[in-house]
Design a protein around this motif. Structure first.
Motif, short mmCIF file in Angstrom:
data_model
loop_
_atom_site.label_atom_id
_atom_site.label_comp_id
_atom_site.label_asym_id
_atom_site.label_seq_id
_atom_site.Cartn_x
_atom_site.Cartn_y
_atom_site.Cartn_z
N GLU A 465 0.83 -1.21 0.00
CA GLU A 465 0.00 0.00 0.00
C GLU A 465 0.87 1.27 0.00
N ASP A 466 1.79 1.31 -0.94
CA ASP A 466 2.66 2.47 -1.13
C ASP A 466 3.57 2.74 0.07
N GLN A 467 3.80 1.72 0.88
CA GLN A 467 4.70 1.87 2.03
C GLN A 467 5.78 0.81 1.93
N CYS A 468 6.98 1.21 2.31
CA CYS A 468 8.12 0.28 2.34
C CYS A 468 8.34 -0.16 3.79
N LEU A 469 8.22 -1.42 4.01
CA LEU A 469 8.34 -1.96 5.37
C LEU A 469 9.58 -2.82 5.47
N ASP A 470 10.39 -2.55 6.52
CA ASP A 470 11.55 -3.39 6.83
C ASP A 470 11.18 -4.33 7.97
N ILE A 471 11.54 -5.55 7.82
CA ILE A 471 11.21 -6.57 8.83
C ILE A 471 12.43 -7.46 9.04
N GLY A 472 12.67 -7.77 10.29
CA GLY A 472 13.76 -8.70 10.61
C GLY A 472 13.17 -10.05 11.00
N VAL A 473 14.04 -11.00 11.20
CA VAL A 473 13.60 -12.34 11.56
C VAL A 473 14.60 -12.96 12.53
#
Length: 790
Positions: A465-473
């Motif tokens: 939705e036009d957003q850049c999300l950073d996620i770790g694991v």
């Protein structure tokens, strides 16, 4: 069971017949029980009547005795003769008394009248020949003996008893002859058998009189022989008697029960015939009703159920049946159930083994696949790896952007993971933001490489939705068979490794039993630790600290060790976390302070002005009585507060900064020195740091040890020293392992150093020697000599 294979109609017939037979048997049993109860009632009633008759018989003898005495008392000459112990006159008057018309009308056989003096000695008897009747029977003499033993007013009361002499049963009564005990007594003896042997003595029933040893004294002619006693009811009643020894006299009565048994048998036959006819009629009516209202409708439902079991296409087909209300309700429920089952079957086929959001296998399918992998690995001897993965920061995305964004993120994460794995590998969603990966036939190194590859694949931002999300694991790795050979054990240990990776911020971690709080060894150690606290199985070691400007000893830090009874001396990192987890740290802190204060007295005799340091836990800061307890211990030891320094880790302060500031301020007001330990590892805020009433900052050894090889550690140490000095704090560097590090710290302006290069932790005795012989102690003494010379 074979009954389960019978048709319903046959089963119902069998059940009804069985119930009928049980009814007949119950009627039979009831008849037997009724007969037993009736006989018991007959026995109880007859026994009660016999007891009443025996008591009345005895009462009659007692009444007869009192009347004889009253007649005797009306003869003044007899009373005077007894009082004067005149044998001849007494005998004559007794003879006349015996001829009184009263005795001729009585129903009892009087055997003997005897006059006794006040000491119960015989004076005279009537008839005269009866004076020596049973004189050799100790049983008949025991009543007089018993009378002589009485004292006081009891001697003037009547006494009665029964004795047996020459198979005669005698009733004896000793009655006072007057109001004055000196008036003497009259002893009356009756023959009880005369009354017992009367034809209608007790309702005309046969009687038997016997003693406890079985000897029969009397029985009626109609008393049957032992072999003819089968249908006879015998009831007995007992009376106390003197044989010569005190024992029991038994009166038995017998009733013929043949007429009673015949009446009961006739009643039993009638009941059985009625029960059999009732059972047959009930079976017939029940079968007709069941056939119409239950058997036929249930048979149709059973046939439809067989069709459904054989072919699921019959699910949802309606069955129309009649019958009673319960069967109609059952049919309606059956129809509704098959309709619902059809809907569920169609949906469950796709849902049973698939996660509806990501379309990955779900927990159930993954668990089945993992069990299969364990079975194959046992057969082929090939290891495999299990990953448990958890997304870092996923909750923040859900809370900030909404669950619909979180769901789309999970879908994209699932797609990336699936694209990076082999065809033989399996990735599944266990629930929430937790995933699992199964990697067959890999080693530990290959598993770690795969974990790094998966982490790398998730580093690129996700566009939603036009957003850049950073996620770790965070990935936890468990290997078969190294970390377990059971599915549940492997899952649990991969989960432990995942949490270890999350806490260490390393991204992935291989399972290590040292990190597992649920291992049996750790649980056993926890139990032993509780005992260790109770028994004070601890000892203090001291590590010296040196002033880098003067090279002189400035203080020592107390370090606790566990002197385990069966293991080697245990370092704090092995048991302090368990003490904090269980709350036992609050119990050991007062002991450490007490030992430190006690041993400081001997150490300070070296005339060296050193500070003694000890550590406080976050649990101690939460103790509302901490400050008062420390104040009491210091006051009792008479140690000046400025020579005691308390060290609190930076992470303990930051867990509840406001509470820490309050407690540390109160401790500082007492004059104690305070230090922040492990500085640089707790991410403390400068806004709180400047408010803390501390004197010293101790830089964590993880930065000091790496100074020789890592420029970043040098920069961190330099910045920490400058920051502390600007805030007015002294700086202590922990972990000084070599001379190069010591010189580097001196050049950076560090105040105090502590580490193995200076000294390892020492026992109290070793510290005493070190304070005398070490180069640091010698430098301190030389400085003191120079000051004295100047």
């Amino acid at each position: 069971m074979r009954l389960n294979r019978l048709p319903m109609c046959a089963s119902l017939i069998a059940i009804i017949v069985v119930m009928g037979v049980m009814g007949v048997l119950l009627a039979l049993a009831s008849g037997r029980v009724y007969r037993d109860l009736a006989i018991d009632n007959q026995r109880a009633s007859l026994g009660e009547h016999l007891k009443v008759w025996v008591n009345e018989l005895r009462n009659d003898f007692e009444t007869e005795s009192r009347e004889i005495v009253q007649i005797g008392k009306s003869d003044p000459e007899l009373m005077a003769a007894i009082r004067s112990k005149n044998k001849i006159t007494t005998g004559n008057r007794l003879k006349k008394l015996h001829q009184h018309p009263f005795f001729n009308m009585g129903e009892m056989e009087l055997r003997k009248l005897q006059a006794l003096d006040q000491d119960f000695n015989p004076i005279a008897s009537t008839p005269p020949e009866s004076e020596n009747i049973n004189s050799n029977s100790a049983g008949c003499q025991s009543l007089r003996t018993q009378a002589t033993r009485r004292t006081g007013a009891e001697r003037h009361k009547p006494i009665t008893g029964i004795c047996i002499a020459d198979k005669e049963v005698l009733f004896e009564s000793i009655q006072p002859a007057g109001e004055d005990p000196r008036a003497g007594y009259l002893q009356i003896t009756f023959n009880m058998l005369h009354n017992i042997a009367e034809p209608n003595a007790f309702m005309g029933l046969p009687l038997k009189l016997s003693v406890v040893n079985g000897a029969v004294l009397y029985k009626t002619v109609s008393w049957p022989r032992p072999e003819a006693m089968g249908d006879k009811l015998v009831v007995e009643s007992s009376m106390n008697a003197y044989f010569p020894a005190k024992s029991q006299l038994t009166i038995g009565v017998l009733r013929d029960m043949r007429a009673f048994d015949e009446s009961l048998a006739q009643t039993e036959r009638v009941v059985l015939i009625a029960a059999a006819l009732t059972t047959a009629l009930t079976v017939l009516i029940a079968l007709l009703a069941l056939q119409k209202t239950a058997v036929k409708p249930l048979r149709r439902l059973t046939e439809q159920l067989r069709r459904v079991m054989q072919d699921k296409d019959y699910l949802g087909q309606q069955v129309q049946v009649g019958g009673n209300a319960e069967v109609m309700e059952l049919a309606a429920g059956f129809n509704a159930m098959t309709t619902r089952l059809k809907e569920l079957y169609e949906s469950l086929e796709s849902m049973a083994y698939t996660d509806s959001l990501t379309k990955l296998p779900n927990r159930v399918q993954f668990h089945d696949r993992l069990e299969l992998a364990v079975t194959q690995a046992k057969h082929d001897y090939k290891p495999f790896a299990l990953f448990i993965m958890d997304l870092d920061g996923f909750k923040d995305i859900n809370d900030t952007l909404g669950h619909h964004v979180g769901d789309k993120l999970l879908q994209q994460v699932a797609a990336r993971l699936r694209s990076k794995l082999r065809e033989s590998d399996m990735v599944a969603r266990l629930g929430g933001d937790e995933f699992a990966v199964l990697l067959p036939a890999v080693s530990d190194k290959q598993a770690i490489m795969a974990a790094r590859m998966l982490r790398q694949s998730l580093r690129n931002p996700f566009e939603i939705e036009d957003q850049c999300l950073d996620i770790g694991v965070s990935i936890g790795i468990a290997l078969y068979p190294d970390h377990g050979v059971d599915v549940n054990v492997l899952m649990q240990r991969a989960d432990v490794a995942m949490y270890a990776a999350k806490h260490s911020n390393n991204g992935h971690a291989l399972y290590d039993a040292k990190l597992d709080p649920h291992t049996p060894t750790r649980l056993a150690l926890m139990g032993e630790l509780r005992l260790a606290v109770e028994q004070e199985q601890f000892v203090l070691f001291y590590q010296p600290m040196v002033d880098l400007k003067t090279n002189q000893i400035t203080g020592v830090e107390a370090l606790v060790r566990w002197n385990h009874p069966s293991l080697e001396l245990m370092l704090p990192d092995k048991f302090i976390p368990m003490l904090e987890q269980s709350g036992l740290i609050r119990n050991i802190t007062p002991w450490v302070l007490n030992e430190l204060l006690r041993e400081s007295e001997s150490l300070r005799t070296q005339e060296l002005p050193i500070t003694f340091s000890m550590n406080l836990s976050v649990r101690n800061l939460q103790d509302p009585y901490l400050v008062e307890a420390i104040a009491e211990q210091i006051e009792a030891s008479q140690l000046q507060p400025q020579w005691l320094q308390l060290e609190i880790t930076e992470s303990a302060v930051m867990e509840d900064p406001d509470r820490a500031i309050e407690v540390l301020t109160r401790l500082s007001n007492m004059g104690l020195r305070l230090a922040i330990d492990d500085f640089g590892t707790g991410y403390s805020s400068l806004s709180y740091l400047k408010k803390l009433p501390v004197n010293t900052i101790k830089i964590d050894k993880s930065f000091v040890i790496g100074m020789a090889k890592d420029a970043n550690d040098v920069a961190i140490v330099r910045t920490s020293i400058d920051l502390a000095h600007n805030l007015g704090f002294k700086v202590v560097a922990e972990g000084v392992e070599n001379e190069e590090t010591l010189k580097h710290l001196t050049a950076l302006g560090c105040d105090v150093a502590q580490g193995y290069f200076i000294s390892r932790p020492l026992s109290t005795e070793e510290l005493g020697v070190w304070l005398k012989q070490s180069v640091w102690a010698q430098a301190q003494r030389n400085s003191k000599i120079v000051r004295l010379q100047n």
